[in-house]
Design a protein around this motif. Structure first.
Motif, PDB file in Angstrom:
ATOM      1  N   SER A 187       0.404   5.593   0.622  1.00 55.68           N
ATOM      2  CA  SER A 187      -0.518   6.689   0.941  1.00 55.68           C
ATOM      3  C   SER A 187       0.018   7.967   0.313  1.00 55.68           C
ATOM      4  O   SER A 187       1.083   7.973  -0.298  1.00 55.68           O
ATOM      5  N   ASP A 190      -5.607   6.214   7.193  1.00 60.80           N
ATOM      6  CA  ASP A 190      -4.309   6.871   7.173  1.00 60.80           C
ATOM      7  C   ASP A 190      -4.432   8.346   6.822  1.00 60.80           C
ATOM      8  O   ASP A 190      -3.933   9.223   7.525  1.00 60.80           O
ATOM      9  N   HIS A 199      -7.500   0.983   5.090  1.00 62.11           N
ATOM     10  CA  HIS A 199      -6.208   1.452   5.597  1.00 62.11           C
ATOM     11  C   HIS A 199      -5.882   2.829   5.034  1.00 62.11           C
ATOM     12  O   HIS A 199      -5.508   3.752   5.761  1.00 62.11           O
ATOM     13  N   LEU A 200      -6.038   2.929   3.726  1.00 63.17           N
ATOM     14  CA  LEU A 200      -5.671   4.185   3.056  1.00 63.17           C
ATOM     15  C   LEU A 200      -6.523   5.336   3.577  1.00 63.17           C
ATOM     16  O   LEU A 200      -6.020   6.398   3.930  1.00 63.17           O
ATOM     17  N   TYR A 259       0.813  -1.194   0.000  1.00 64.36           N
ATOM     18  CA  TYR A 259       0.000   0.000   0.000  1.00 64.36           C
ATOM     19  C   TYR A 259       0.853   1.253   0.000  1.00 64.36           C
ATOM     20  O   TYR A 259       1.980   1.245   0.485  1.00 64.36           O
ATOM     21  N   SER A 272      -4.614  -2.604  -6.170  1.00 67.76           N
ATOM     22  CA  SER A 272      -5.024  -1.578  -5.207  1.00 67.76           C
ATOM     23  C   SER A 272      -4.065  -0.395  -5.231  1.00 67.76           C
ATOM     24  O   SER A 272      -4.483   0.754  -5.193  1.00 67.76           O
ATOM     25  N   HIS A 298      -7.268  -2.840   2.252  1.00 62.46           N
ATOM     26  CA  HIS A 298      -6.361  -1.834   1.686  1.00 62.46           C
ATOM     27  C   HIS A 298      -7.032  -0.463   1.652  1.00 62.46           C
ATOM     28  O   HIS A 298      -6.489   0.530   2.105  1.00 62.46           O
ATOM     29  N   ASP A 299      -8.238  -0.424   1.094  1.00 62.66           N
ATOM     30  CA  ASP A 299      -8.938   0.854   0.958  1.00 62.66           C
ATOM     31  C   ASP A 299      -9.199   1.486   2.320  1.00 62.66           C
ATOM     32  O   ASP A 299      -9.052   2.699   2.503  1.00 62.66           O
TER      33      ASP A 299
END
Lengths: 112, 550
Positions: A56, B445, B441-442, A54, A85, B438-439
């Motif tokens: 950010s 964050d 988490h993002l 991932y 993703s 994942h989504d």
């Protein structure tokens, strides 16, 4: 899942294998690492994101900054192996247009 | 006799005379004293009356008198005169300041009005008739949030004889155009800085489009020009299109701008997902992609800026894509001007007393359909859903929902790990797929990062309470913090002075949250910031998973 970065050298290309999450908890250390590489004269960087869970916006910021620096010195930063993703995050921020994204490490290496 | 009488009255007379003289003397002295005091008081009273009449400017003679009284009397009258004089001086200086400020403000206002007129004259206001364009109709509206703004639109005919461009006002002297160029854009920020940037982009666009009729190349050239030496790090999202007036084929390229909509000849509205590259001015050497599609008779292409869909009401809820699309639904036969009016009316009604937070622009392009019939009714809701539009409301809670709460104290970004670990630990038990995790988490964050930066200014530990509700089709998230009031949804216009790198972080973070969320709201409740959002769960694709055990 902590961030792990392993470095490999392949000819002129510096390969950074990123494992785990690249986010605001570790973006500073990522930035330091990349800045040191560039200061040491590296101009070709391949980010192997096969194991990157991932990224950010904090991680994206560093990548964009590095891309800008490399752009000035005619260097290049290429990413490969991003999962769906992670790739979506690049698409949504319009960064797909800046970073060459390759499916595999081999393709990534060939692109230099 | 006389002497006797004389001497007989002498004592009384003397007494009376003395008393009278004494009385008179006292009266005279008293009256003199009173009249002296009252004369000064009269002078003061007169001065106060004059003060109001003469707009606080002192009369020179009264001024001298007052000065004299204040200097020669050490009693209450003198004190009053001194107080009066000092009040007069204070009032005068206050008034002078006020007059100066008002004059300056009026000057700025008048300059802004002129700037508004200049800006409005930069976008075309004469819309071509269908016969001038081989059956293409156009209409556009630009409403800046302040006197001037950073939105713009443009259109002009292109002729194959050297791609000379001109406004439609002069079209009669030119060969019949075979293509039409159009553009819409939204500069970051608002007000005067955005307006200046807009003027630059708009001018460059005309110049570039006159020499090259390829939307992607136009954007690319514009971007290189605007990114070079871009000291203020401003940027603009932009869409450029060219429509072939014979084949109705549209070539469109997009730089970070929101997706256009298409109202079909049947009145159905759909979003046109385009490939989007970076906005103009962020970064040099970006390549943009041309996308082609053909408009059918009766189709309406709707380009707009987010000032429409992100207009907020008093509760700071956004107008939303869904409301916008609902207005356009079934309006395939409504005149373009009428349709624009409807949209702006609805947006204004929704916003209520809330001032517009952003410029709002709408550009409509329709292919004329001969003998267009009046629609008998719009499509039903099920048809809309079948057409691929997101339902307007979040899904009703299914009975199998599960809620999970977590309260954490977060001092800095490193503490985010607490939440990440919690989510990693719990997500499998909640039945969340890798992509869903994942989504989530993002989103967490970016939201928490934002709370730390703005709600607490990175100075004190943040108290954050989280609630995740997992439903079969969606995940709802509620995030509360006790920091300073801060609405992340209002963060759409980043400041325009800091460097591009620092500025883009906030922009990207919230941008991503918005992109991933189906619904997103903010409210300030009991001294807490409350952000609620829902995301649609992704269908699990086997090849999409990533390994957690890294």
């Amino acid at each position: 899942m902590n961030l792990q970065i392993t470095q490999e050298q392949h000819g002129q290309v510096n390969i950074l294998v990123i494992t785990g999450r690249l986010d605001s908890t570790n973006s500073e250390s990522f930035e330091t690492l990349l800045t040191n590489l560039i200061n040491a004269g590296t101009s070709q960087i391949l980010i192997d994101g096969t194991q990157m869970a991932y990224i950010s916006s904090a991680g994206l910021r560093i990548l964009l900054m590095i891309a800008k620096q490399l752009n000035r010195t005619r260097g290049r930063i290429v990413l490969c192996g991003l999962n769906e993703s992670v790739k979506k995050v690049f698409d949504l921020t319009g960064l797909t247009g800046i970073f060459p994204l390759c499916a595999t490490r081999e393709e990534g290496l060939k692109s230099f | 006799m006389w002497k006797q009488r004389n001497s007989g009255f002498t004592l009384i007379e003397i007494a009376i005379v003395v008393v009278i003289i004494g009385f008179l003397a006292t009266a005279v002295i008293g009256l003199q004293a009173i009249s002296s005091v009252s004369r000064h008081l009269q002078t003061l009273t007169q001065s106060i009356q004059d003060l109001v009449k003469c707009e606080f400017a002192p009369k020179p003679e009264a001024q001298n008198d007052l000065q004299q009284i204040s200097e020669s009397y050490r009693d209450e009258v003198g004190y009053l005169a001194r107080a009066f004089l000092s009040m007069q001086r204070a009032l005068q200086s206050y008034l002078q300041n006020l007059a100066r400020t008002t004059a300056q403000k009026e000057k700025i206002q008048s300059e802004l009005r002129i700037a508004h007129n200049i800006q409005m004259s930069m976008v075309p206001h004469r819309f071509p008739r269908p016969e001038e364009t081989g059956g293409i109709m156009l209409h556009a509206v630009l409403e800046p949030a302040r006197e001037v703004g950073g939105d713009f639109y443009d259109f002009f005919p292109l002729t194959s004889s050297g791609d000379r461009s001109a406004a439609f006002d002069h079209a009669s002297s030119l060969p019949v155009p075979d293509r039409l160029a159009f553009a819409i854009g939204d500069v970051s920020g608002k007000g005067m800085p955005a307006a200046l940037f807009m003027a630059m982009v708009k001018t460059l666009f005309r110049a570039t489009a006159a020499a090259c009729s390829d939307p992607a190349r136009i954007l690319s050239k514009l971007n290189d020009e605007m990114s070079r030496d871009n000291a203020t790090s401003m940027f603009t999202t932009m869409q450029v299109g060219i429509i072939d007036l014979r084949t109705r084929m549209v070539t469109l390229a997009s730089g970070g701008h929101n997706y256009p909509l298409l109202i079909s000849a049947e009145g159905k509205v759909r979003e046109m997902k385009l490939q989007n590259a970076l906005p103009i001015g962020v970064y040099e050497s970006v390549s943009y992609t041309n996308q082609e599609f053909t408009l059918q008779e009766g189709d309406t292409l709707v380009l707009f800026t987010d000032g429409i869909t992100e207009a907020m009401n008093e509760k700071l809820e956004e107008f939303s894509d869904e409301r916008f699309q609902a207005i356009l639904e079934g309006k395939q036969n409504t005149g373009l001007e009428q349709l624009s009016t409807n949209v702006y009316q609805e947006v204004r009604r929704y916003a209520g007393t809330q001032d517009p937070s952003d410029d709002a622009t709408l550009l409509l392009i329709r292919v004329f359909k001969p003998q267009q019939k009046i629609a008998t009714g719009g499509p039903t809701l099920s048809e809309t859903a079948a057409f691929g539009l997101a339902p307007t409301l979040p899904q009703p809670a299914a009975p199998s929902n599960s809620s999970h709460r977590q309260t954490v104290e977060i001092r800095d970004s490193a503490d985010l790990k607490q939440i990440q670990d919690w989510l990693d630990r719990e997500a499998p038990a909640w039945g969340l797929s890798q992509p869903d995790t994942h989504d989530l988490h993002l989103i967490l964050d970016e939201l928490i990062e934002n709370v730390l930066r703005h709600g607490y200014a990175n100075t004190e530990p943040a108290q954050i309470r989280l609630e995740v509700t997992v439903a079969p089709e969606s995940i709802a998230l509620c995030l509360r913090d006790t920091g300073r009031a801060f609405n992340p949804l209002l963060q759409q216009s980043p400041d325009t002075t800091s460097a591009v790198a620092t500025r883009a972080v906030g922009g990207w973070g919230i941008h991503l949250v918005k992109q991933y969320s189906d619904t997103l709201s903010y409210e300030r409740q009991n001294d807490q910031n409350v952000v609620r959002l829902s995301i649609r769960r992704r269908a699990l694709k086997p090849q999409e998973g990533v390994t957690t055990d890294a």
